[in-house]
Design a protein around this motif. Structure first.
Motif, PDB file in Angstrom:
ATOM      1  N   VAL A   8       0.840  -1.201   0.000  1.00 11.83           N
ATOM      2  CA  VAL A   8       0.000   0.000   0.000  1.00 11.83           C
ATOM      3  C   VAL A   8       0.870   1.243   0.000  1.00 11.83           C
ATOM      4  O   VAL A   8       0.616   2.216  -0.724  1.00 11.83           O
ATOM      5  CB  VAL A   8      -0.942  -0.005   1.219  1.00 11.83           C
ATOM      6  CG1 VAL A   8      -1.780   1.278   1.244  1.00 11.83           C
ATOM      7  CG2 VAL A   8      -1.832  -1.240   1.225  1.00 11.83           C
ATOM      8  N   VAL A  22      -4.310   9.466   3.488  1.00 14.54           N
ATOM      9  CA  VAL A  22      -4.574   8.316   4.344  1.00 14.54           C
ATOM     10  C   VAL A  22      -5.289   8.840   5.576  1.00 14.54           C
ATOM     11  O   VAL A  22      -4.686   9.496   6.428  1.00 14.54           O
ATOM     12  CB  VAL A  22      -3.267   7.586   4.739  1.00 14.54           C
ATOM     13  CG1 VAL A  22      -3.585   6.374   5.605  1.00 14.54           C
ATOM     14  CG2 VAL A  22      -2.499   7.161   3.499  1.00 14.54           C
ATOM     15  N   MET A  53      -6.730  -4.506  -2.948  1.00 17.75           N
ATOM     16  CA  MET A  53      -7.049  -3.081  -2.797  1.00 17.75           C
ATOM     17  C   MET A  53      -8.462  -2.903  -3.344  1.00 17.75           C
ATOM     18  O   MET A  53      -8.754  -3.318  -4.468  1.00 17.75           O
ATOM     19  CB  MET A  53      -6.068  -2.205  -3.587  1.00 17.75           C
ATOM     20  CG  MET A  53      -6.525  -0.746  -3.690  1.00 17.75           C
ATOM     21  SD  MET A  53      -5.442   0.280  -4.712  1.00 17.75           S
ATOM     22  CE  MET A  53      -4.138   0.642  -3.538  1.00 17.75           C
ATOM     23  N   CYS A  82      -6.489  -2.690   1.669  1.00 12.82           N
ATOM     24  CA  CYS A  82      -6.824  -1.285   1.934  1.00 12.82           C
ATOM     25  C   CYS A  82      -8.140  -0.939   1.230  1.00 12.82           C
ATOM     26  O   CYS A  82      -8.610  -1.691   0.362  1.00 12.82           O
ATOM     27  CB  CYS A  82      -5.715  -0.341   1.471  1.00 12.82           C
ATOM     28  SG  CYS A  82      -5.422  -0.377  -0.306  1.00 12.82           S
ATOM     29  N   PRO A 108      -5.659   0.505   6.021  1.00 10.68           N
ATOM     30  CA  PRO A 108      -5.493   1.839   5.432  1.00 10.68           C
ATOM     31  C   PRO A 108      -6.767   2.306   4.732  1.00 10.68           C
ATOM     32  O   PRO A 108      -7.323   1.595   3.894  1.00 10.68           O
ATOM     33  CB  PRO A 108      -4.338   1.645   4.439  1.00 10.68           C
ATOM     34  CG  PRO A 108      -3.557   0.490   4.994  1.00 10.68           C
ATOM     35  CD  PRO A 108      -4.602  -0.429   5.578  1.00 10.68           C
TER      36      PRO A 108
END
Length: 450
Positions: A8, A22, A53, A82, A108
């Motif tokens: 990430v 973030v 992701m 994430c 994240p």
């Protein structure tokens, strides 16, 4: 060189993520990304396998809190890497409970404050992921080929035997292909070493340790411009380590041995032996024999000379064995048992009848060069206890430590006994008691034998 999969943190450095923030889950930025998915529905379990992701605009749930909760719960359950969100008409702001969950789960949570083309992100990241996978697969394949080549060369050197002549066309071809590589051994200073990790019932820990040790040994020695041919087979590691004679003439061979020992120390629990140093590959069979016998004798060594097993030298060298080199040749006859009985019989009987430690005490005392203070320290006993045991030993077999010939014979008999009884005569470290004898050391020394 094997690289990590795309993380990430790495994706955030690409141009497509310029301006992205973030918002939560910073602790998970080093999570690896296996794939990229664009998801706008809440029932996502069957679409995800973990490590993805996820990109979304919130079109499938918008401001509906229950749908938001189901969506986030599904992502956490499937273990995605994430979550990236494009804020806009469908999802004007980041749900507060998402921020809390992301922090708790180190997921994240990345926000695009502007419109982005998800198709461009998926295309570029998929290309990066596939390129990294291909590079890693190629590196792994090259490493496998190299290690297979190392194993083949090592096996040919140790099993086929140079100078014996090829017995078939296949062996002749193998010798011709190996000659340019193994020819470097002539004029180098080299050893054969063998290490074994005890097999663990029900798992492959021993084989894994041997495999990892072979890989690490090759990596470390090649970095120091040394030759290393290593093969892991089951729980056993066999390796040839070599260095040029010019470098070895100085302190190079010491550094080579220290490197080998430090690698073995990284994978504790093994017994290991190394041959003498040679400069001709014609001595390969002799080197393997020496390493195997040193390995066998290394099983008789324990942490008796140190306070902890971790400080024990992990490798036993054949050329340091002295008269003990004779023992393995006698192992399959009754001569060893007879020799042990002749020199240690009364102590063996006394220990069996009373569960004592006379044999162990004698070994440690002789190994400590007859230093009573050092022997007591290694045995974790007060000196009065040591003096009592030495008095008893003297009653049974005499003061053998005073006569050089008898002392040598007894020390050989002790090693022979340990070869016959693997694991015997090892000190088990424990908390050292207070040595009250130090208050009256002169009187105690006068009462001690020898």
């Amino acid at each position: 060189m094997i690289q990590r999969n795309l993380t990430v943190r790495e994706t955030l450095t690409t141009a497509l993520f310029a301006g992205a923030r973030v918002e939560a889950g910073h602790a998970g930025l080093d999570r690896e990304i296996r794939w990229v998915h664009v998801l706008e529905i809440t029932g996502v379990s069957e679409l995800l396998h973990g490590g993805e992701m996820v990109l979304t605009t919130g079109a499938g749930f918008g401001s509906d809190e229950k749908k938001q909760e189901r969506f986030m719960a599904s992502l956490l359950q499937r273990g995605v890497s994430c979550l990236c969100l494009e804020l806009g008409p469908e999802l004007p702001s980041l749900p507060l409970h998402w921020r809390k969950l992301a922090e708790e789960q180190a997921l994240p949570l990345i926000v695009f404050p502007h419109t982005v083309r998800y198709v461009d992100i998926t295309h570029e990241l998929h290309s990066l992921i596939l390129d990294r996978r291909r590079a890693n697969q190629e590196a792994q394949a090259m490493e496998t080929v190299r290690r297979e080549s190392d194993s083949r060369l090592l096996r040919y050197l140790l099993e086929s035997g140079y100078g014996a002549g090829a017995r078939s066309p296949q062996e002749l071809i193998a010798q011709q292909s190996a000659e340019p590589l193994l020819g470097f051994l002539d004029g180098m200073s080299w050893r054969i070493l063998i290490a074994e990790w005890p097999a663990v019932s029900g798992n492959r820990l021993a084989a894994a340790a041997a495999e990892q040790a072979a890989s690490e040994l090759g990596r470390r020695l090649r970095r120091e411009s040394c030759l290393c041919l290593a093969e892991a087979a089951g729980e056993r590691l066999t390796a040839l380590v070599a260095q040029s004679e010019r470098v070895a003439a100085g302190s190079g061979i010491t550094r080579l041995d220290e490197t080998v020992e430090s690698v073995l120390a990284m994978f504790p629990g093994c017994s290991s032996g190394a041959s003498s140093r040679f400069t001709s590959r014609s001595r390969a069979a002799e080197a393997r024999r020496q390493a195997a016998e040193a390995l066998k004798l290394s099983r008789t060594s324990g942490p008796s000379a140190n306070d902890s097993a971790s400080s024990v030298r992990p490798l036993l060298y054949y050329d340091e064995l002295g008269v003990l080199q004779l023992l393995p040749a006698l192992l399959d006859s009754y001569r060893l048992e007879s020799f042990v009985e002749d020199h240690l019989g009364p102590l063996l009987l006394a220990d069996r009848l009373k569960g004592g430690d006379l044999l162990l005490t004698l070994k440690v005392f002789l190994d400590a060069d007859c230093s009573k203070q050092e022997a007591a320290r290694r045995l974790f006993v007060v000196r009065q206890s040591l003096y009592y045991r030495l008095d008893r030993i003297q009653e049974l077999i005499g003061p053998v430590w005073l006569d050089p010939e008898k002392r040598l014979a007894v020390q050989v008999a002790l090693r022979a006994y340990m070869l016959l009884e693997p694991g015997a005569l090892r000190v088990i470290p424990s908390r050292r008691p207070t040595d009250a004898s130090s208050l009256d050391s002169h009187n105690c020394e006068s009462r001690a034998p020898g």
